[in-house]
Design an enzyme around this catalytic site. Structure first.
Site, PDB file in Angstrom:
ATOM      1  N   GLU A  76      30.018   5.969   5.250  1.00 23.98           N
ATOM      2  CA  GLU A  76      29.727   4.488   5.023  1.00 23.98           C
ATOM      3  C   GLU A  76      30.773   3.753   5.330  1.00 23.98           C
ATOM      4  OE1 GLU A  76      26.742   2.605   4.144  1.00 23.98           O
ATOM      5  OE2 GLU A  76      28.247   0.995   4.001  1.00 23.98           O
ATOM      6  N   GLY A 105      30.469   5.796  11.249  1.00 25.47           N
ATOM      7  CA  GLY A 105      29.500   7.077  11.198  1.00 25.47           C
ATOM      8  C   GLY A 105      29.189   7.414  12.579  1.00 25.47           C
ATOM      9  N   ASP A 128      20.734   6.143  10.394  1.00 24.50           N
ATOM     10  CA  ASP A 128      20.059   5.002   9.863  1.00 24.50           C
ATOM     11  C   ASP A 128      20.608   3.737   9.838  1.00 24.50           C
ATOM     12  OD1 ASP A 128      18.057   3.619   8.299  1.00 24.50           O
ATOM     13  OD2 ASP A 128      18.808   4.363   6.449  1.00 24.50           O
TER      14      ASP A 128
HETATM   15  N1  SAM Z   1      20.433   5.643   5.004  1.00 25.47           N
HETATM   16  C1  SAM Z   1      20.385   4.910   3.457  1.00 25.47           C
HETATM   17  C2  SAM Z   1      19.226   5.188   2.776  1.00 25.47           C
HETATM   18  O1  SAM Z   1      18.142   5.691   3.394  1.00 25.47           O
HETATM   19  O2  SAM Z   1      19.387   5.129   1.604  1.00 25.47           O
HETATM   20  C3  SAM Z   1      20.343   3.555   3.946  1.00 25.47           C
HETATM   21  C4  SAM Z   1      21.464   3.016   4.988  1.00 25.47           C
HETATM   22  S1  SAM Z   1      21.648   0.981   5.342  1.00 25.47           S
HETATM   23  C5  SAM Z   1      20.143   1.029   6.317  1.00 25.47           C
HETATM   24  C6  SAM Z   1      22.620   1.045   6.572  1.00 25.47           C
HETATM   25  C7  SAM Z   1      24.038   1.112   5.965  1.00 25.47           C
HETATM   26  O3  SAM Z   1      24.962   1.518   7.187  1.00 25.47           O
HETATM   27  C8  SAM Z   1      24.665   0.082   5.482  1.00 25.47           C
HETATM   28  O4  SAM Z   1      24.919   0.421   4.009  1.00 25.47           O
HETATM   29  C9  SAM Z   1      25.645  -0.467   6.022  1.00 25.47           C
HETATM   30  O5  SAM Z   1      26.910  -0.882   5.266  1.00 25.47           O
HETATM   31  C10 SAM Z   1      26.341   0.964   6.713  1.00 25.47           C
HETATM   32  N2  SAM Z   1      26.994   0.593   7.946  1.00 25.47           N
HETATM   33  C11 SAM Z   1      26.873  -0.347   8.823  1.00 25.47           C
HETATM   34  N3  SAM Z   1      27.653   0.039   9.990  1.00 25.47           N
HETATM   35  C12 SAM Z   1      27.954   1.360   9.759  1.00 25.47           C
HETATM   36  C13 SAM Z   1      28.731   2.224  10.708  1.00 25.47           C
HETATM   37  N4  SAM Z   1      29.321   1.955  11.895  1.00 25.47           N
HETATM   38  N5  SAM Z   1      28.988   3.616  10.207  1.00 25.47           N
HETATM   39  C14 SAM Z   1      28.718   3.857   8.952  1.00 25.47           C
HETATM   40  N6  SAM Z   1      28.228   2.998   8.022  1.00 25.47           N
HETATM   41  C15 SAM Z   1      27.727   1.827   8.575  1.00 25.47           C
END
Ligand code: SAM
Length: 293
Positions: free
Chosen positions: A119, A148, A168
């Site tokens: 995250e 990620g 995701d």
């Molecule tokens: N997978 C989670 C669930 O199903 O409960 C929801 C995830 S949400 C759609 C996407 C998340 O990715 C957000 O919390 C955002 O802050 C994070 N994020 C954005 N860019 C990212 C990156 N490059 N690497 C990791 N996390 C990231």
């Protein structure tokens, strides 16, 4: 960047699709004794309050998981498993807490399985780390405040050579679409037998429209089977009078899996029509389910 907070969307129709698929896939993978590694490339905060400020601002769960919870119909098994999972984080009948993917996965894993959570948002990483700490899961769960897309590489292939990777992203920046493709491409080269599960929004923008076709091409190039499920709850065209002062909300989303567990297709065939029936908001509500490879 970083305007996306999953707390606004927790429990919406896209989460219903994504988490139903995730649970059904994991249930099958966990039938074998060998250790499984789950990598969640975009983990979010892990737990969300459905009665908190964020969720009530958009109240997307009202048209998502809460519709299922209120349904009188007997749910298809995979959809019932999903609802049971959400209920397991709540006491009594009303749903106040929504488990994100890290908590859903952790609840299903066995002691010898591993969960790697990426995250990047500082606030969500802090919440995730604090939520995970309460699980007392020790070294089973790792929270990584890293990108990620990049960080996932170091876990592929995993030591026991069994893994599910959930990708995701929030797709708030256009480059996410290309990075998803690169991740799958490199993932399949490093670890061809892994299960890759990718969520994406179905919105009127070329990158979103092209993504499933590009993912199919990558699976085809690697000679691997794939499954593609979509759920549309309403038209993507919002009448202008109705849209004044309102955010239109996501009309549809899809899950694309490479190396899907064999029983997933039948499980989804039984529950996607029910998702349409229970979550549909207008006559454009529909689903698709296709496989290949
Ligand atoms: N997978 C989670 C669930 O199903 O409960 C929801 C995830 S949400 C759609 C996407 C998340 O990715 C957000 O919390 C955002 O802050 C994070 N994020 C954005 N860019 C990212 C990156 N490059 N690497 C990791 N996390 C990231």
């Amino acid at each position: 960047m970083f305007s996306y907070r999953h707390a606004f969307h927790a429990g919406n129709h896209a989460d219903v699709l994504k988490h139903t698929v995730l649970i059904a896939a994991l249930q099958h993978l966990l039938q074998k004794d060998a250790a499984l590694t789950v990598v969640d490339t975009h983990a979010g905060a892990g737990l969300y309050r459905l009665d908190g400020d964020y969720a009530t601002t958009s109240a997307e769960s009202t048209d998502g998981v809460l519709r299922l919870a209120a349904a009188a119909a007997t749910l298809a098994p995979a959809l019932q498993d999903y609802l049971d999972m959400v209920r397991a984080f709540n006491q009594g009948n009303s749903l106040r807490v929504y488990p994100g993917s890290p908590f859903i996965v952790q609840r299903l894993l066995r002691e010898h399985d591993k969960l790697k959570l990426f995250e990047l948002h500082p606030t969500d990483t802090r919440s995730l780390a604090a939520n995970v700490a309460q699980l007392d899961a020790g070294r089973q769960v790792a929270v990584l405040h890293e990108d990620g897309f990049e960080g996932t590489r170091k876990f592929l292939p995993p030591p026991a050579r069994r893994a599910l990777l959930l990708c995701d992203p929030s797709y708030e920046i256009k480059s996410d679409y290309g990075r998803v493709q690169d991740l799958l491409d490199e993932g399949l080269r490093r670890f061809a037998t892994g299960v890759y599960a990718i969520w994406y929004p179905i919105i009127p923008r070329p990158e979103a429209h092209d993504l499933p076709r590009r993912l199919k091409a990558l699976a085809h190039k690697a000679g691997k089977p794939w499954l593609h499920a979509t759920l549309t709850v309403k038209s993507s065209k919002i009448p202008s009078a109705a849209s004044e002062g309102r955010r239109p909300g996501l009309p549809a989303s899809g899950m694309f899996l490479v190396n899907p567990p064999y029983p997933l297709q039948a499980a989804l065939k039984a529950c996607l029509p029910q998702m349409v029936e229970l979550l549909g908001q207008d006559r454009n509500a529909a689903h698709t389910l296709e496989t290949g490879g």
